[in-house]
Write a protein that holds these residues in place. Structure first.
Motif, mmCIF file in Angstrom:
data_model
loop_
_atom_site.group_PDB
_atom_site.id
_atom_site.type_symbol
_atom_site.label_atom_id
_atom_site.label_comp_id
_atom_site.label_asym_id
_atom_site.label_seq_id
_atom_site.Cartn_x
_atom_site.Cartn_y
_atom_site.Cartn_z
ATOM 1 N N LYS A 172 0.650 -1.655 -0.333
ATOM 2 C CA LYS A 172 -0.143 -0.321 0.322
ATOM 3 C C LYS A 172 0.985 1.114 0.202
ATOM 4 O O LYS A 172 0.509 2.561 -0.220
ATOM 5 C CB LYS A 172 -0.819 0.012 1.545
ATOM 6 N N LYS A 173 2.559 0.801 1.005
ATOM 7 C CA LYS A 173 2.939 2.079 0.231
ATOM 8 C C LYS A 173 3.511 2.926 -0.684
ATOM 9 O O LYS A 173 4.096 3.801 -0.956
ATOM 10 C CB LYS A 173 3.767 2.069 1.838
ATOM 11 N N LEU A 174 4.142 1.343 -1.530
ATOM 12 C CA LEU A 174 5.161 1.259 -2.448
ATOM 13 C C LEU A 174 4.613 2.850 -2.841
ATOM 14 O O LEU A 174 4.979 3.991 -4.098
ATOM 15 C CB LEU A 174 5.054 0.506 -3.450
ATOM 16 N N PRO A 175 2.934 2.898 -3.842
ATOM 17 C CA PRO A 175 2.487 4.163 -4.562
ATOM 18 C C PRO A 175 2.587 5.411 -4.277
ATOM 19 O O PRO A 175 2.641 6.721 -4.554
ATOM 20 C CB PRO A 175 0.602 3.196 -4.610
ATOM 21 N N GLU A 176 2.314 5.181 -2.609
ATOM 22 C CA GLU A 176 2.617 6.697 -2.223
ATOM 23 C C GLU A 176 3.819 7.222 -2.459
ATOM 24 O O GLU A 176 4.376 8.252 -2.443
ATOM 25 C CB GLU A 176 2.284 6.664 -1.125
ATOM 26 N N LEU A 177 5.713 6.174 -1.883
ATOM 27 C CA LEU A 177 6.656 6.277 -2.256
ATOM 28 C C LEU A 177 6.645 6.814 -3.144
ATOM 29 O O LEU A 177 6.969 7.834 -3.823
ATOM 30 C CB LEU A 177 6.981 5.123 -1.662
ATOM 31 N N ARG A 199 5.027 8.418 -6.112
ATOM 32 C CA ARG A 199 4.075 9.199 -6.273
ATOM 33 C C ARG A 199 5.093 10.685 -6.198
ATOM 34 O O ARG A 199 5.441 11.381 -6.593
ATOM 35 C CB ARG A 199 2.533 9.437 -6.129
ATOM 36 N N GLY A 200 5.075 10.065 -4.223
ATOM 37 C CA GLY A 200 6.211 11.559 -3.698
ATOM 38 C C GLY A 200 7.408 11.589 -4.171
ATOM 39 O O GLY A 200 7.666 12.568 -4.835
ATOM 40 N N GLY A 210 7.692 11.399 -7.873
ATOM 41 C CA GLY A 210 7.962 11.272 -8.720
ATOM 42 C C GLY A 210 7.426 13.704 -8.592
ATOM 43 O O GLY A 210 8.390 14.237 -9.579
ATOM 44 N N ARG A 211 7.114 13.837 -7.501
ATOM 45 C CA ARG A 211 6.547 14.718 -7.537
ATOM 46 C C ARG A 211 7.808 15.724 -7.281
ATOM 47 O O ARG A 211 8.324 17.066 -7.478
ATOM 48 C CB ARG A 211 5.582 14.942 -6.221
ATOM 49 N N ALA A 212 8.360 15.217 -6.217
ATOM 50 C CA ALA A 212 10.136 15.434 -6.086
ATOM 51 C C ALA A 212 10.588 15.879 -6.958
ATOM 52 O O ALA A 212 11.964 16.841 -7.112
ATOM 53 C CB ALA A 212 10.572 14.797 -4.859
ATOM 54 N N LEU A 213 11.332 14.896 -8.265
ATOM 55 C CA LEU A 213 12.130 14.502 -9.140
ATOM 56 C C LEU A 213 11.562 16.087 -10.111
ATOM 57 O O LEU A 213 12.143 16.787 -10.635
ATOM 58 C CB LEU A 213 11.756 13.825 -9.855
ATOM 59 N N ARG A 214 9.697 16.347 -10.131
ATOM 60 C CA ARG A 214 9.802 17.203 -10.731
ATOM 61 C C ARG A 214 9.935 18.812 -10.248
ATOM 62 O O ARG A 214 10.301 19.443 -11.539
ATOM 63 C CB ARG A 214 7.965 17.079 -10.899
ATOM 64 N N ILE A 215 10.064 18.760 -9.582
ATOM 65 C CA ILE A 215 10.241 19.890 -8.398
ATOM 66 C C ILE A 215 11.381 20.493 -8.422
ATOM 67 O O ILE A 215 12.218 21.558 -8.786
ATOM 68 C CB ILE A 215 9.867 20.109 -6.827
ATOM 69 N N PHE A 216 12.068 19.392 -8.034
ATOM 70 C CA PHE A 216 14.132 19.629 -7.996
ATOM 71 C C PHE A 216 14.080 19.745 -9.881
ATOM 72 O O PHE A 216 14.351 20.555 -9.854
ATOM 73 C CB PHE A 216 14.397 18.707 -8.346
ATOM 74 N N LYS A 217 13.565 19.307 -10.590
ATOM 75 C CA LYS A 217 14.362 19.372 -12.144
ATOM 76 C C LYS A 217 13.628 21.285 -12.350
ATOM 77 O O LYS A 217 14.025 21.563 -13.296
ATOM 78 C CB LYS A 217 12.838 18.319 -13.133
#
Length: 73
Positions: free
Chosen positions: A24-29, A31-32, A34-41
């Motif tokens: 259950k936690k893997l999709p949340e990890l 997603r998080g 992916g968001r962090a990478l997008r913000i970093f880029k």
């Protein structure tokens, strides 16, 4: 350095991650991450754009700094 990593080792690592975090936690990890990478880029891209803007207009920086000095006195 990582020449010894093959499909069996990758599957082992993925299995350990699945055991540690659960299904259950893997999709949340993901997603998080992916968001962090997008913000970093986007921040790195903005930093590069700022650097180009500064090198293109050095006189604008000088006038902005001159305007700030009398206000601080």
């Amino acid at each position: 350095m990582f020449s010894g990593i093959g499909p069996p080792e990758i599957l082992l690592v993925l299995g350990v991650v699945l055991l540690l975090f659960g299904g259950k936690k893997l999709p949340e990890l993901a997603r998080g991450s992916g968001r962090a990478l997008r913000i970093f880029k986007s921040e790195v891209k903005d930093l590069g754009d700022d650097t180009k803007d500064e090198s293109a207009k050095p006189e604008a920086l000088g006038s902005a700094e001159a305007d700030k000095k009398p206000e601080q006195s």
